[in-house]
Design an enzyme around this catalytic site. Sequence first.
Site, PDB file in Angstrom:
ATOM      1  N   TYR A   1     -10.586  -7.366  -3.064  1.00  0.00           N
ATOM      2  CA  TYR A   1     -11.460  -5.958  -3.386  1.00  0.00           C
ATOM      3  C   TYR A   1     -12.234  -6.391  -4.890  1.00  0.00           C
ATOM      4  CZ  TYR A   1      -8.748  -4.065   0.399  1.00  0.00           C
ATOM      5  OH  TYR A   1      -8.450  -2.968   1.076  1.00  0.00           O
TER       6      TYR A   1
ATOM      7  N   ASP B   1       1.237  -1.418   0.076  1.00  0.00           N
ATOM      8  CA  ASP B   1      -0.650   0.271   0.168  1.00  0.00           C
ATOM      9  C   ASP B   1       1.012   1.590  -0.121  1.00  0.00           C
ATOM     10  OD1 ASP B   1      -2.173  -1.892   0.170  1.00  0.00           O
ATOM     11  OD2 ASP B   1      -2.342  -1.170   2.260  1.00  0.00           O
TER      12      ASP B   1
ATOM     13  N   ARG C   1     -16.592  -2.021   6.435  1.00  0.00           N
ATOM     14  CA  ARG C   1     -15.445  -3.088   6.792  1.00  0.00           C
ATOM     15  C   ARG C   1     -14.866  -2.535   8.208  1.00  0.00           C
ATOM     16  NH1 ARG C   1      -9.845  -3.735   3.869  1.00  0.00           N
ATOM     17  NH2 ARG C   1      -8.443  -4.148   6.028  1.00  0.00           N
TER      18      ARG C   1
ATOM     19  N   ARG D   1     -10.339 -14.675   3.036  1.00  0.00           N
ATOM     20  CA  ARG D   1     -10.177 -13.449   1.584  1.00  0.00           C
ATOM     21  C   ARG D   1      -9.925 -14.925   0.652  1.00  0.00           C
ATOM     22  NH1 ARG D   1      -7.299  -8.239   1.932  1.00  0.00           N
ATOM     23  NH2 ARG D   1      -8.554  -7.108   4.048  1.00  0.00           N
TER      24      ARG D   1
ATOM     25  N   GLU E   1     -13.119   0.744   4.740  1.00  0.00           N
ATOM     26  CA  GLU E   1     -13.693   1.128   3.564  1.00  0.00           C
ATOM     27  C   GLU E   1     -15.116   0.361   3.319  1.00  0.00           C
ATOM     28  OE1 GLU E   1      -9.186  -0.657   1.617  1.00  0.00           O
ATOM     29  OE2 GLU E   1     -10.926  -1.607   2.980  1.00  0.00           O
TER      30      GLU E   1
END
Length: 666
Positions: A632, A355, A540, A604, A524
């Site tokens: 995502y 990130d 989130r 995930r 988010e």
Amino acid sequence: MAGLSVEPNPHSETNHSAMRSACIGRLIRLGQIMKTLKALVVVIWGAISLSASYSSAAEPELAGLHAWYRSEGLKTSGAAVVGWENSATGTATNADAARRNLNRIVGQPRAFRVATVHGERTVLRLDGNSALWQAADDWGSLDAGRTILVVARLVKDAEGFLFDGSTNTGLTRAQVRAAKWQIGVQSPPISNAANADSATQSAVYESWNPHGFMFHKGEAGTLATHFVARRDGWSAAHVTPLATQPLSGFIIGANAATKSGLACDIAEILVFNRTMSLDEQLQVSTGLQRQWGEPTDLPADKQPQGITDDPRGFRKILRKPGDEGSKAYRIPGLATTPKGTLLAVFDIRHDGGGDLPANIDVGLMRSIDDGETWSAMQPILDFDKTEANSRGNGVGDPTILVDRQTGTVWVAALWSKGNRGWNGSGPGLTPDETGQFVLTKSSDDGVTWSPPINITKQVKAPQWRLCFNGPGAGIQTTDGTLVVPAQFRDADGTAHSCFVFSRDHGDSWTISPAAIPGPKPTSESQIAELADGSLLLSMRDESRSGKRVWARWTWNKADDAREHGYGRWSEPWFTVPDPTCMASLLRHPHGELLFSNPNSATQRVALTIRSSTDNGHTWSDGRLLDPRGCMYSCLTVLKDGRIGIVYEVAGTLTFARFPLEWLTPE
């Protein structure tokens, strides 16, 4: 290492004695050999019955059964296999047994239907790039003797690993190389995962066979035996000595490094925490043969379908590592313009997957044919990475929004000049103090884009540490208000979900209060307008509850807004499993709410599309879009009402398309 393969006549007592002596060797005394031989002869002449021919109504008593993966335990969604439940509870509580479920997915394992002597059943189909596994912390470690029985069919000329331990602690495995079976035990490090093992027997392709793999830990190493039952007899081979590592965790279809996959079909697996004798293995194998017979494939019209099997579905990779020289692509946003053009935005993470702060730009691709083909990528937000002390001068986490009244397309993003990402930002409003909330816009259907527009001073309180957008997609309400989901970190560093809005088509922007003003951290978010004009926010949960957080915003009337603020939030509610991940939300013109996220409270994986008809209070079980590791995602409605989505899977950004009715198959 030494190897021996024996294929006796099943009616020859002499051959049985020779094979027993060769295979069991030092493991048992002569008296035990004779006892085993006597039992084996009885078995071969048909006197054995494994729990009423191994019927599901009467499970066999099998001492030391650590894990049992049966056809009935395969968890599927359409053609996709999303897990394999362990049905062995004899030596564990139900909760402990559930921890041995194989619910971690590699690639795209599929469900395949076959006809057996007891009716139609589902088996696991692996394509050589897929696997199911569970880590040692949940599955456990078998340190002494262990036996794995598998009913499998190899694809012609297939090579790779049937099973392995799933961790560096211990690698106990079986594989096929150069048309030969190999079995063994490897010691760490994990770099040994692709090593060859000792050859045992010739591989038989395109035929269903029970296999037994026995590993006995001795003083000098591990004695390993490979047993194969066939209709015309059985054979066994052993290799010794081997390393003495345990079987830690369990992966089927690949090695411990999730490489070297084996293309095969698997009907059933039994794992024992002890060394089984060969006659015991033959007993179980006889039961397996009676239960399965020689399965035959059902025709294509009776096979389960996934999105790529359904002629209404479509999937295409948009970006993968290495494209345009970028090491990674992440954080998708997706929107449909009034002209029907699809616009996909995303992070171009030039130097790696991390990130901000980093050398990151916002990229865009266009499609004018509903996602069939896409334009070349173009950067639409890009700050000078060579600026001194800028740490790459990155900008990322885009949110895309279409103003349908003016045709303008907006993209919002976070700009980090220096260390001004999530953790490095602080109080203040300038780029040298905190991350910047920036926009760019296009008035020509996404072909060209404006220079950055900085709205930080309009929406961020000076004492907050950070304020920025979504990511994903924003909306335009029925009265023309532009709404961008947002988040901020307050003076104490607590994260809060919210939104920013504009009632003058983007000339000015205002921020809402936090959806949850207390210490409950959320970040988010995505937003949708409900039928009554209120807004639903999906958040989130940074406290990692394993659930999605929801709240509803009701606008105040114009007169009240001047005195009491723009609106108010409902009490939050928690529903839908969520592994602390960004998710997508939209309202279809037909009225349904649609939601996409990884269908797990902790991992995930398994991107699933759900629907709601009660304003998000309850949701359908959903339809699995992709069983692999997915993160995502961003949904949009195409010009003809179909659904488009861009999502992160296996390092790629992938586009998929399907009709609304695909979510509710007959």
